[in-house]
Design a protein around this motif. Structure first.
Motif, PDB file in Angstrom:
ATOM      1  N   LEU A 522       0.825  -1.213   0.000  1.00 18.80           N
ATOM      2  CA  LEU A 522       0.000   0.000   0.000  1.00 18.80           C
ATOM      3  C   LEU A 522       0.855   1.257   0.000  1.00 18.80           C
ATOM      4  N   SER A 523       2.153   1.098   0.308  1.00 16.70           N
ATOM      5  CA  SER A 523       2.984   2.308   0.314  1.00 16.70           C
ATOM      6  C   SER A 523       3.266   2.762  -1.110  1.00 16.70           C
ATOM      7  N   HIS A 524       2.998   1.909  -2.106  1.00 19.06           N
ATOM      8  CA  HIS A 524       3.232   2.322  -3.491  1.00 19.06           C
ATOM      9  C   HIS A 524       1.987   3.014  -4.017  1.00 19.06           C
ATOM     10  N   GLN A 525       2.182   4.187  -4.535  1.00 20.78           N
ATOM     11  CA  GLN A 525       1.025   4.983  -4.944  1.00 20.78           C
ATOM     12  C   GLN A 525       0.147   4.246  -5.960  1.00 20.78           C
ATOM     13  N   SER A 526       0.792   3.654  -6.954  1.00 21.60           N
ATOM     14  CA  SER A 526      -0.004   3.043  -8.023  1.00 21.60           C
ATOM     15  C   SER A 526      -0.875   1.913  -7.464  1.00 21.60           C
ATOM     16  N   VAL A 527      -0.334   1.175  -6.479  1.00 13.18           N
ATOM     17  CA  VAL A 527      -1.095   0.053  -5.918  1.00 13.18           C
ATOM     18  C   VAL A 527      -2.218   0.585  -5.039  1.00 13.18           C
ATOM     19  N   ALA A 528      -1.887   1.569  -4.206  1.00 10.94           N
ATOM     20  CA  ALA A 528      -2.888   2.107  -3.289  1.00 10.94           C
ATOM     21  C   ALA A 528      -4.053   2.698  -4.082  1.00 10.94           C
ATOM     22  N   LYS A 529      -3.745   3.344  -5.213  1.00 11.62           N
ATOM     23  CA  LYS A 529      -4.835   3.963  -5.984  1.00 11.62           C
ATOM     24  C   LYS A 529      -5.795   2.892  -6.491  1.00 11.62           C
ATOM     25  N   ARG A 530      -5.222   1.772  -6.953  1.00 11.32           N
ATOM     26  CA  ARG A 530      -6.110   0.693  -7.404  1.00 11.32           C
ATOM     27  C   ARG A 530      -7.011   0.235  -6.271  1.00 11.32           C
ATOM     28  N   PHE A 531      -6.438   0.165  -5.104  1.00 13.42           N
ATOM     29  CA  PHE A 531      -7.215  -0.298  -3.944  1.00 13.42           C
ATOM     30  C   PHE A 531      -8.352   0.677  -3.649  1.00 13.42           C
ATOM     31  N   LEU A 532      -8.002   1.985  -3.671  1.00 12.61           N
ATOM     32  CA  LEU A 532      -8.997   2.989  -3.293  1.00 12.61           C
ATOM     33  C   LEU A 532     -10.081   3.137  -4.367  1.00 12.61           C
ATOM     34  N   GLU A 533      -9.769   2.686  -5.580  1.00 11.74           N
ATOM     35  CA  GLU A 533     -10.773   2.817  -6.642  1.00 11.74           C
ATOM     36  C   GLU A 533     -11.691   1.602  -6.698  1.00 11.74           C
ATOM     37  N   ASP A 534     -11.264   0.504  -6.082  1.00 13.74           N
ATOM     38  CA  ASP A 534     -11.990  -0.750  -6.244  1.00 13.74           C
ATOM     39  C   ASP A 534     -13.036  -0.902  -5.149  1.00 13.74           C
ATOM     40  N   HIS A 535     -14.297  -0.660  -5.496  1.00 12.89           N
ATOM     41  CA  HIS A 535     -15.350  -0.662  -4.471  1.00 12.89           C
ATOM     42  C   HIS A 535     -15.463  -2.022  -3.786  1.00 12.89           C
ATOM     43  N   GLY A 536     -15.354  -3.080  -4.585  1.00 11.72           N
ATOM     44  CA  GLY A 536     -15.477  -4.419  -4.006  1.00 11.72           C
ATOM     45  C   GLY A 536     -14.423  -4.642  -2.931  1.00 11.72           C
ATOM     46  N   LEU A 537     -13.200  -4.226  -3.247  1.00 10.70           N
ATOM     47  CA  LEU A 537     -12.122  -4.416  -2.273  1.00 10.70           C
ATOM     48  C   LEU A 537     -12.395  -3.605  -1.014  1.00 10.70           C
ATOM     49  N   LEU A 538     -12.863  -2.390  -1.193  1.00 14.79           N
ATOM     50  CA  LEU A 538     -13.115  -1.549  -0.029  1.00 14.79           C
ATOM     51  C   LEU A 538     -14.169  -2.193   0.864  1.00 14.79           C
ATOM     52  N   VAL A 539     -15.201  -2.739   0.252  1.00 18.96           N
ATOM     53  CA  VAL A 539     -16.236  -3.386   1.059  1.00 18.96           C
ATOM     54  C   VAL A 539     -15.630  -4.544   1.842  1.00 18.96           C
ATOM     55  N   THR A 540     -14.843  -5.374   1.148  1.00 19.23           N
ATOM     56  CA  THR A 540     -14.228  -6.507   1.833  1.00 19.23           C
ATOM     57  C   THR A 540     -13.329  -6.019   2.959  1.00 19.23           C
ATOM     58  N   TRP A 541     -12.595  -4.966   2.680  1.00 22.58           N
ATOM     59  CA  TRP A 541     -11.655  -4.478   3.696  1.00 22.58           C
ATOM     60  C   TRP A 541     -12.403  -3.948   4.923  1.00 22.58           C
ATOM     61  N   MET A 542     -13.469  -3.184   4.698  1.00 21.69           N
ATOM     62  CA  MET A 542     -14.242  -2.672   5.835  1.00 21.69           C
ATOM     63  C   MET A 542     -14.824  -3.840   6.636  1.00 21.69           C
ATOM     64  N   ASN A 543     -15.188  -4.878   5.895  1.00 24.36           N
ATOM     65  CA  ASN A 543     -15.684  -6.082   6.531  1.00 24.36           C
ATOM     66  C   ASN A 543     -14.601  -6.657   7.450  1.00 24.36           C
ATOM     67  N   PHE A 544     -13.369  -6.663   6.938  1.00 24.23           N
ATOM     68  CA  PHE A 544     -12.228  -7.145   7.729  1.00 24.23           C
ATOM     69  C   PHE A 544     -12.046  -6.272   8.968  1.00 24.23           C
ATOM     70  N   VAL A 545     -12.074  -4.950   8.754  1.00 21.12           N
ATOM     71  CA  VAL A 545     -11.849  -4.031   9.887  1.00 21.12           C
ATOM     72  C   VAL A 545     -12.940  -4.217  10.939  1.00 21.12           C
ATOM     73  N   SER A 546     -14.155  -4.518  10.485  1.00 22.72           N
ATOM     74  CA  SER A 546     -15.230  -4.604  11.473  1.00 22.72           C
ATOM     75  C   SER A 546     -15.047  -5.809  12.407  1.00 22.72           C
ATOM     76  N   PHE A 547     -14.204  -6.766  12.005  1.00 20.27           N
ATOM     77  CA  PHE A 547     -13.911  -7.866  12.944  1.00 20.27           C
ATOM     78  C   PHE A 547     -13.221  -7.348  14.201  1.00 20.27           C
ATOM     79  N   PHE A 548     -12.572  -6.204  14.088  1.00 16.59           N
ATOM     80  CA  PHE A 548     -11.817  -5.697  15.238  1.00 16.59           C
ATOM     81  C   PHE A 548     -12.633  -4.673  16.018  1.00 16.59           C
ATOM     82  N   GLN A 549     -13.759  -4.270  15.466  1.00 10.29           N
ATOM     83  CA  GLN A 549     -14.580  -3.221  16.069  1.00 10.29           C
ATOM     84  C   GLN A 549     -15.229  -3.787  17.328  1.00 10.29           C
TER      85      GLN A 549
END
Length: 1894
Positions: A522-549
């Motif tokens: 994620l420290s690489h700009q080009s990779v992070a941008k893909r991540f931030l643009e990909d809605h599916g990934l963001l949903v999965t990631w928030m799902n992951f984060v909510s395990f710690f909530q």
């Protein structure tokens, strides 16, 4: 090098060519190879190829039997017996021969190396390797360099550090993706590919044929060796066995990779070629072996939970070839199931999340998502299968190194990275099952950091292999295995699942390799941008984060203390920081500019959705469940941080990303709950939960966590506060903090939710929280530099800090890539702006300070911010510490003398988006609270504190500072029928509300309250100001009701949008506080406004009536320039004045009203009526207070007593100040010496029956032996050439002299002629305290029974002085004697020297002439003997026994007088080597030499010297027949008197005399010995000069021989000595070697006089010291050049009438008792008779080197790196390995292994052994890998500290920071001083036993 590589490849130390059965075969191999090579070179090479295949088949399958047997027992036996079997060896030999194609293998290696285009270093290292990291040159923060490349490059002035690799790594030199080219080393700077010639085809042709078979053979091996571990038994053993067998093969491959680029590209071809792989491994052929192996492979795949794609419909990864680097992305996307669906469009989003929600309800098991990522593996090349087995075998080090060594090959790098990604899920599964997850984690990261740090590569893999999908999915899967149901809020119906922090996965941080890879990419700009643009990934990631909530939920224990304190919170905080916060910071670092707004919107949107799901899942409406708290709200924090970034950097409109009011109300609840719980924890309301809950509260605000935890929480609350209704927010705060019931005007109240004892601190907590909320600007408009400055000031105000602790304490952006690097430019510049550097100093106690930074005065004056300090303190005491330092500053600078209050600090302006926050200060609810509190404080209600008042005033001041624009005074008056919810205040502006008078308040009070008794006023007259509606009585104001009402309003407002109306649930569980039935209503008359309350408070605080006088009445200027320095620091009075001034400034009305109030003389505050109960508590308080004062007084008295004692006694380290000593010698008292016993406290003389003793420490010392004769100091060797030879030390020279004498002379006489004790001499020192010896014995008994022993061993007689606690180990008995005698003995007598000489001789002859007869066994004599035994046992036998006949009495005799010598010599060294300073220095006062002398003398008298051999006679009498001595040739002669050491003779003579000694006898002995010494000087001088000089002097002297004082003229004496010695053969050997000794200078009379004086001075110094101790005479001070004359007159050698006009002549001190020429010729005769036979030795013995320089430790180099680089790789001389803990002795430079077992001798490790040999038990070692010095003293050791400090004056123990270190000369001096003065034991406090294990 090549040969070495070859040898290594064969597998260890066997010779490169093992003996083969017949010599023919070796040739045969080469011939075959050459033949095959030729065959293959032909254009049609099929025949050759087949032949080669057949050969390889035969050779390589020779290994088969062994491999098959690998599981069986015999193989184990065989392998342990003969190393790798012969067959394998043979196979390797064949391979080498074939590769070389008939030539020699070494030549082949060299040839290949020549074609190496080494543009990259790529050196791979494993854990514990020392590498470097330069932040100036690094592009990626993981950049690292090997030491060689680092030192070859130029990094001067860069920000670099050295580090010990944790997981292993590789050198990045030459890789411009990772570091700037300017930092490349000399070798890798040139892009050399251009000038490297092309590789000739035939060179590597054979390799291309042989290697595929070889690698396949290795893979078969791995397949067959692997057996699935049984369910419960770890199979490490079997796996390791296989790996051991494979060692030589893998090493062979590793060596091939080291041959450079040409060979690596061949290997790459082989490893990635799919055809080869297919042909060899399909397992189809007829070969049964191959079939079997293929089956094993499929079984292994299955057992790993993976499938071979043929069985599945998913062909996701399989179609395309890995070589072509395009994976079929479409197939993959199809396979990703759910992901694809979520990806499609926005409408499905909700459906998707619903789906996820459903999945959560099941225990997340049967999940079909992403099968392809998790379960499918298809291997299509050797590389892929090799990696598979590497993972299966849990990453063996050798394999990892081989795979990494290949990375410099670009094509390989890409292929390998893709393969690694393809196996990612499998890695995770193996890691979870692994028993050695730590080691495995390190190895995984070792690989992945090399792959993912490269942005180009990461981007490519992300695009082609779906890296992000794989990583996120793998993480999600990993966490899903340890989920449990959340108990937050609604335990029964909660649908939320959280990770279980008790599981090994979280406890052991098993997830960190995967998370760290994720952060890395994620420290690489080009990779992070893909991540931030990909809605599916963001949903999965928030799902992951909510395990710690909401994980690690704490429930408050209300009844008993929790039995078991769980420590899971460590795991929870680590998990949130690493798995949630760090990826978040990584993403944030790419949202810095306006163009990235879209990303923020995405994240915020999915965050809010995830939060909404969470609220639904836990069933949350509006009230949090009581008594539970979780510190983990990562979703809230993601949301907060992205909001902050959006406003700060992306210029987003805040409102566009905020949800509706209802959501905001929900959002604020949990962060607010945490703030309230913090206050509860600090109020000790959670004590029953144990210490761990405090630990959580601390971790939450601790510097590494605060900016990912408390800062986002507070920011989120600030955002909510700025957008919600202020009244609602304020009342929520007080309700959460449970202090609503306290906020009443009544003097008593009932609190249903809080015990009275917690009320005060909870109220303080609530107010403090409000102050922080309203004043903190971290995310509300401060720039990065301002934040840094504020953080730094806060830390420095708490305490002075070292540079490294500041770096550690200042919360940097936790993501390593964020660009703000610790130590960056801004850090240093801010630091120098706010702080002064205090260089490291020494405190007299020897404790060493580090370099510290301390705040500048102007920082205290203007920037000290208590709010920031409170926010950042982990321990509450730090707040106090900051206030104390602030107080001290104000006192010192004269700004304020008393106890100041925390200063009010102006804030940076708010960012416009957050302006709404200030509405909190202007809402009626807050004003009512402030009014109520002011009133309560004024009326002295209970549970209020100064802190509360301070915070109330702070809030008022904040309100005045942030008021809306000046309101016009007119409209403020018009109140109108405003729709106000109550009749307290007319408006919401604080400025106008301040002056509003409130007359009556209706309160609900308990029946018992005093207010109830009063009648309510008959007529409620309305006040002139603002007529109140309901007949002037304000209503009861209930915060809670108020909040409910607001909540309902908000809900109703938004209910049109919401789907259902949420009704506030008021269940009985949370009944509205204050609804208890026994309350009654009373009406209080108040008649006050906030202003009038403030003025009365001023009176109350100052204790004077009418103390407040409006300042502007005198000086109208004040209103114009409001910033007045006199108000900026001060106490409460100042604060009130400042506020009133500000209020007056804001409105004219206020100004007028203040003046009015002041005009009315305020009646005094009515004294409270005290009820009986209150009186009782008051009495108790008073009594307590008095008791406390008494205690203080006692303590103070005790402290002052102790202090005065400390001043007199504890003066170990500064021997300059005088100490009153109990032992007095010089005072002319007529009584006996009186001693105080420090144990029983009685005073009295020491007697025979009850002797007193001095507390002494005996220690063996070799310090004297370290003196050298040259001024040039010895340096620590830092190259192989520099070595230190000890032959020029004092100890060595004396040793040589003694053994030389013993060769030629009678042993007993030799032992009287010299002193020993230069090495291992016994040094005696005392603290000066005395005790009865019987008291001491009982003291030792009590110590022995006391089990808690502090660092010393009682059995060895060690103890600490009962009074001053100085370390000691013996007691020296004080000899009974009166001082009268002493004085009589000192009277000068007029006897002639001849009479005195006779008396001396007689006295020496009388054996028992001691006042105490030894025969009678008194207590005293027993003690004397036992102390003598102690002295002997202090040193080792080898330092006591020098006699040829063991145990001879002469030995003891020698030892005893040498003890006296050692102590005198050491004292001389402590005085700096001369007596110029003179004076009765403290060394004298605290010296025990006098008592020591008596003990030694007593024992020396037991050995009476046979009067025949007493040297005294030789000195003072002429022997008649000289020749008679020469008669008995067969006996060895005695030592000639001129070879005797005069100082030793002095001690022998004096100790042989009965004690106490008479002064005139002493002087007599000195005079006689001086004549001998002078003669020795003349003889030495005569040997030193050449023949001509000698004859010249002989002549001049002879002429003067008959003058009157010929005996006192050195020329005459010299000429006589020369003529006498010329009779023998002493001068004859004038050979060539002679010239070396002769000094080239011409001897002038001056230089000769100087030589003679220098020769005699050491003797005079020792004698003067002795006289000083025996007779208590002061030493005169003098200049260096007159030292000789002063000392000689002090000793009585110089006649008193001596004139000082003409230059001083040393010879004038001579006083011959017998005619000089006769005695000299007698002395010379002895020499001549010896030189007859041994002229050379005779000469050597005459020239004694007496000029020793002071001892020093070795000189150390300026820079520590020079030591480190040389020694940390240096091999041990015993075992030739590099020791784990190398150390070097600072006394002699010997290299030793600390704790090294290789060098152990008879259970002693090397350092301990060396300390005994080199320092007689004292060793000073520098630990190379830690830069620390360790001291060994006998059986104890201690860490002394470091003498190397970094640029900021700090130690770097264990080289953790790895910054450059420089010598600190002052520290080294202190170390040397402690060594020389033998004070290690006293100054260093932390000693421990080493059990000989160092």
């Amino acid at each position: 090098m090549a040969a070495a590589a070859a040898a290594a490849a064969v597998g260890g130390p066997q010779p490169p060519q093992p003996e083969l059965p017949t010599p023919g075969l070796a040739l045969d191999k080469a011939a075959t190879a050459a033949h095959l090579k030729a065959a293959l070179s032909r254009p049609d090479n099929r025949a050759g190829a087949e032949e080669l295949q057949a050969l390889l088949e035969r050779v390589l399958s020779a290994e088969r039997p062994l491999a098959a047997a690998a599981d069986s027992e015999e193989a184990a036996a065989a392998s342990s017996g003969g190393g790798p079997g012969a067959a394998e060896e043979e196979a390797l030999e064949w391979c080498k021969c074939l590769l070389a194609g008939g030539g020699g293998y070494d030549e082949f290696c060299a040839a290949v190396r020549a074609y190496d285009p080494a543009a990259l270093c790529g050196l791979v290292w494993t854990a514990n390797f020392v590498a470097y990291r330069c932040r100036t040159c690094g592009i990626s923060p993981c950049m690292s360099l090997c030491a060689e490349c680092f030192h070859q490059g130029d990094h001067t002035g860069h920000d670099f550090n050295m580090f010990r690799s944790q997981a292993g790594g590789a050198c990045d030199c030459g890789d411009s993706n990772v570091m700037r080219e300017s930092g490349f080393c000399k070798r890798h700077q040139i892009k050399s590919s251009s000038n490297i010639p092309c590789v000739p085809k035939d060179l590597l042709m054979m390799s291309e044929f042989v290697l595929p078979r070889f690698i396949f053979c290795l893979i078969q091996y791995l397949r067959e060796g692997y057996s699935e571990p049984a369910a419960d038994v770890p199979s490490e053993k079997d796996l390791n066995k296989v790996l051991q067998l494979l060692e030589p093969q893998i090493s062979f491959l590793e060596d091939l990779t080291k041959m450079g680029g040409a060979m690596r590209s061949v290997l790459t071809q082989v490893l990635t070629n799919q055809q080869n792989y297919k042909d060899l491994t399909s397992g189809l052929g007829e070969n049964s072996c191959a079939k079997k192996s293929h089956e094993k492979y499929l079984i292994a795949l299955k057992s790993s939970g993976l499938t071979y794609p043929e069985d599945k419909l998913v062909y996701g990864i399989q179609e395309s070839s890995a070589g072509t680097s395009t994976l079929a992305v479409q197939g993959f996307a199809g396979a990703t199931g759910t992901l694809g669906q979520l990806d499609s469009s926005d409408e499905e989003d909700q459906d998707g999340s619903q789906g996820l929600g459903k999945r959560k309800r099941v225990k997340l098991s049967g999940n079909t998502k992403d099968q392809s990522i998790m379960d499918v593996l298809k291997h299509k090349s050797f590389l892929e299968e090799l990696l598979f087995w590497t993972i299966k075998y849990e990453f063996p080090q050798k394999m990892v190194t081989f795979l990494l060594n290949m990375l410099p090959d670009q094509e390989y790098k890409v292929a390998f990275t893709k393969t690694f990604v393809q196996h990612y899920a499998f890695i995770m599964k193996t890691l979870k099952k692994s028993h050695e997850s730590d080691t495995m984690s390190n190895r995984i990261v070792h690989i992945s950091v090399q792959l993912f740090s490269n942005e180009e590569l990461a981007r490519q893999v992300t695009e082609e292999c779906q890296l992000l999908d794989i990583m996120v999915t793998v993480l999600l899967y990993m966490m899903e295995s340890c989920l449990i149901k959340s108990e937050l809020q609604d335990e029964e119906n909660s649908l939320h699942v959280v990770v279980n922090c008790g599981e090994a996965l979280l406890k052991n941080n098993t997830y960190w390799p995967l998370v760290s890879d994720f952060i890395n990419i994620l420290s690489h700009q080009s990779v992070a941008k893909r991540f931030l643009e990909d809605h599916g990934l963001l949903v999965t990631w928030m799902n992951f984060v909510s395990f710690f909530q909401g994980m690690n939920l704490n429930k408050r224990e209300l009844n008993e203390h929790v039995e078991f304190e769980s420590q899971t919170y460590y795991a929870a905080f680590a998990a949130e920081l690493e798995a949630c916060a760090q990826p978040m910071w990584g993403l944030l670092s790419h949202c810095k500019v306006r163009e990235t707004q879209e990303y923020t919107r995405n994240v915020v949107r999915y965050c809010i959705e995830a939060l909404q799901d969470w609220f639904d899942a836990i069933n949350f409406v509006d009230e949090p469940a009581p008594n539970q708290v979780t510190f983990h709200l990562p979703l809230h924090r993601y949301y907060a941080m992205f909001l902050s970034k959006a406003v700060k950097c992306q210029e987003l409109d805040l409102d566009s990303v905020l949800p509706d009011q209802e959501m905001l109300m929900k959002l604020m609840i949990h962060p607010l709950q945490i703030q309230a719980s913090l206050a509860e924890i600090h109020s000790n309301m959670w004590v029953r939960n144990g210490l761990q809950i405090k630990g959580q509260a601390m971790t939450y605000v601790q510097s590494h966590f605060c900016n990912s935890m408390i800062d986002p929480d507070i920011y989120l609350l600030q955002v909510c506060a700025s957008r919600l209704d202020p009244d609602y927010f304020i009342s929520s705060v007080f309700e959460r903090f449970k202090v609503v019931d306290l906020l009443t005007m009544a003097s008593q109240h009932q609190n249903t939710v809080l015990d009275a004892e917690h009320e005060r601190s909870m109220l303080e907590g609530a107010l403090t929280f409000l102050v922080i909320l309203l004043s903190l600007r971290l995310h509300l408009g401060m720039s990065d530099d301002e934040i840094l400055r504020a953080e730094m000031v806060a830390q420095l105000c708490m305490n002075d800090r070292t540079h490294s602790s500041l770096l550690d304490l200042i919360p940097e952006n936790p993501n390593p890539k964020s660009g703000i690097i610790p130590g960056s430019y801004s850090f240093e510049s801010v630091l120098s702006a706010v702080a002064d550097f205090k260089a490291p100093v020494f405190e007299p106690g020897g404790s060493m300070q580090q370099g510290m930074y301390t705040p500048k005065a102007e920082v205290w004056d203007q920037e000290f911010d208590p709010v920031m300090v409170i926010l950042r303190t982990v321990y509450r005491r730090d707040v106090q510490s900051a206030m104390d330092r602030y107080t001290a500053f104000l006192k010192q600078s004269g700004k304020f003398p008393g106890n100041p209050w925390p200063p009010y600090k102006k804030r940076t302006p708010l960012h416009p988006s957050y302006k709404g926050l200030m509405r909190l200060l202007h809402c009626k609810t807050l004003h009512i609270v402030l009014f109520t509190l002011l009133y309560k404080i004024l009326m002295d209600h209970q549970n209020l504190s100064e802190h509360v008042l301070c915070m109330v005033l702070y809030l008022i001041e904040l309100g005045l500072e942030n008021s809306a624009d000046e309101e016009s005074d007119e409209e403020a008056l018009v109140c109108g029928p405003e729709r106000c919810h109550d009749s307290w205040f007319p408006g919401s502006n604080l400025v106008s509300n301040m002056r509003h008078f409130i007359n009556y308040v209706r309160v609900r009070v308990p029946e018992t309250a005093p207010e109830v008794k009063r009648d309510s006023p008959a007529s409620t007259s309305s006040d002139s100001l603002g007529s109140l509606q309901n007949s002037g009585t304000a209503q009861v104001f209930s915060l809670v009701a108020e909040r409910r009402k607001k909540f309902q309003e908000i809900i109703n407002r938004s209910s049109s949008e919401a789907h259902q109306v949420v009704r506030p649930r008021t269940s009985n569980k949370w009944s509205a506080p204050g609804s208890a039935p026994q309350l009654t209503t009373a009406i209080l008359e108040i008649k006050e406004s906030i202003l009038s309350l403030l003025i009365k408070l001023h009176h109350k605080l100052s204790g004077k009536q009418n103390s407040y006088y409006p300042p502007w009445l005198d000086d109208i200027e004040i209103l114009i320039q409001p910033e007045i320095p006199k108000y900026s620091h001060g106490d409460g009075i100042t604060a009130v004045e400042r506020i009133l001034l500000k209020a007056a400034l804001q409105s004219r009305m206020n100004k007028r009203i203040i003046e009015e109030i002041c005009r009315k003389v305020t009646p005094p505050v009515p004294p409270k009526k005290i009820t009986a109960a209150e009186k009782k508590t008051l009495d108790k308080e008073e009594r307590r207070q008095k008791a406390r004062e008494r205690q203080q007084k006692l303590l103070a008295e005790f402290a002052s007593r102790q202090k005065s004692f400390m001043e007199t006694a504890m003066d170990v380290d500064s021997p300059e100040t005088d100490i009153p000593m109990e032992i007095t010698t010089a005072e002319p008292q007529v009584s006996e010496a009186v001693y105080d016993c420090v144990i029983c406290g009685q005073s009295g003389p020491s007697s025979e029956d009850r002797p007193t003793g001095l507390v002494v420490l005996l220690q063996a010392s070799s310090v004297l032996g370290q003196c050298r004769d040259n001024i040039e100091p010895k340096k620590l060797p830092i190259t192989e050439e520099e070595q230190i030879y000890p032959w020029d030390t004092c100890a060595a020279v004396h040793d040589v002299r003694l053994s030389l004498l013993q060769r030629y002379f009678k042993d007993s006489s030799c032992l009287l002629a010299v002193s020993i004790g230069w090495e291992g001499g016994v040094y005696v020192q005392t603290c000066g305290h005395t005790l009865h010896i019987d008291c001491h014995k009982s003291y030792m008994e009590s110590l022995r029974n006391d089990q808690v022993l502090q660092g010393f061993s009682v059995d060895k007689g060690e103890f600490t002085c009962p009074l001053c606690r100085q370390f000691a180990n013996s007691v020296l008995p004080c000899y009974p004697g009166s001082n009268v005698e002493n004085n009589l003995w000192q009277r000068p007598s007029n006897k002639s020297i001849q009479d005195l000489i006779k008396e001396v001789e007689e006295l020496q002859g009388r054996p028992g002439a001691f006042p105490v007869s030894i025969s009678s066994e008194t207590n005293l004599s027993k003690e004397m003997e036992s102390v003598m035994k102690d002295i002997k046992n202090t040193t080792q036998k080898k330092y006591r026994d020098y006699s040829k006949t063991p145990g001879s009495p002469d030995n003891d005799f020698l030892f005893m007088y040498s003890v006296a010598r050692t102590n005198l010599e050491l004292e001389l060294i402590h005085r700096g080597g001369n007596l110029c300073s003179g004076g009765a220095s403290t060394a004298g006062k605290r010296s025990c030499l006098n008592q020591l002398f008596l003990v030694l003398a007593l024992h020396m008298r037991l050995y009476s010297i046979d009067s025949e051999y007493n040297p005294w006679r030789k000195l003072t009498q002429l022997v008649e027949e000289m020749n008679s001595q020469l008669g008995n040739e067969e006996q060895q002669p005695e030592v000639p008197i001129l070879y005797h050491d005069v100082t030793s003779l002095l001690l022998v003579q004096i100790l042989m005399m009965p004690q106490p000694l008479r002064k005139d006898h002493f002087t007599c002995i000195v005079k006689v010995l001086f004549t001998l010494l002078y003669t020795q000087a003349l003889a030495a001088l005569s040997v030193k000069c050449n023949e001509e000089d000698r004859s010249a002097w002989k002549r001049t002297g002879a002429l003067k021989k008959n003058t009157c004082d010929a005996e006192k003229s050195y020329e005459v004496l010299l000429s006589f000595v020369i003529s006498e010695l010329a009779k023998g053969k002493l001068y004859h050997e004038e050979g060539t070697q002679e010239c070396a000794m002769v000094s080239p200078i011409a001897w002038s009379p001056e230089s000769m006089e100087k030589y003679l004086q220098d020769f005699c001075l050491p003797f005079l110094r020792i004698t003067s010291l002795l006289q000083h101790h025996l007779f208590g005479e002061d030493l005169p001070s003098c200049q260096e050049e007159e030292e000789f004359s002063v000392l000689s007159s002090c000793l009585g050698l110089l006649p008193t009438f001596y004139q000082t006009e003409h230059p001083f002549i040393s010879a004038s001190c001579l006083d011959w008792s017998v005619p000089a020429f006769d005695i000299i010729s007698q002395w010379c005769f002895e020499i001549n008779s010896f030189t007859e036979r041994h002229a050379e030795q005779g000469k050597a013995l005459l020239i004694q080197e007496s000029r020793w320089k002071l001892p020093h430790l070795l000189q150390l180099p300026e820079n520590y790196n020079t030591i480190f680089q040389y020694y940390h790789r240096k091999t041990c001389s015993v075992c030739t390995k590099v020791p784990k803990d190398p150390a070097v002795c600072l006394v002699c430079g010997t290299f030793v292994c600390l704790k090294g077992l290789c060098c152990k001798q008879q259970s002693y490790c090397e350092c301990v052994l060396h300390s005994q040999n080199c320092g007689a038990g004292t060793g000073i070692f520098l630990l190379i890998n830690a830069s620390v010095i360790i001291i060994i003293r006998g059986h104890r050791f201690c860490l002394w500290g470091s003498v190397y400090l970094d640029a900021h004056g700090e130690e770097d123990r264990d080289l953790r920071r790895g910054k450059p270190l420089y010598i600190c000369k002052e520290r080294y001096k202190v170390l040397e001083q402690q060594w020389i003065s033998h004070t290690f034991d006293h100054i260093n406090k932390r000693w421990g036993p080493h059990y000989n294990g160092l």
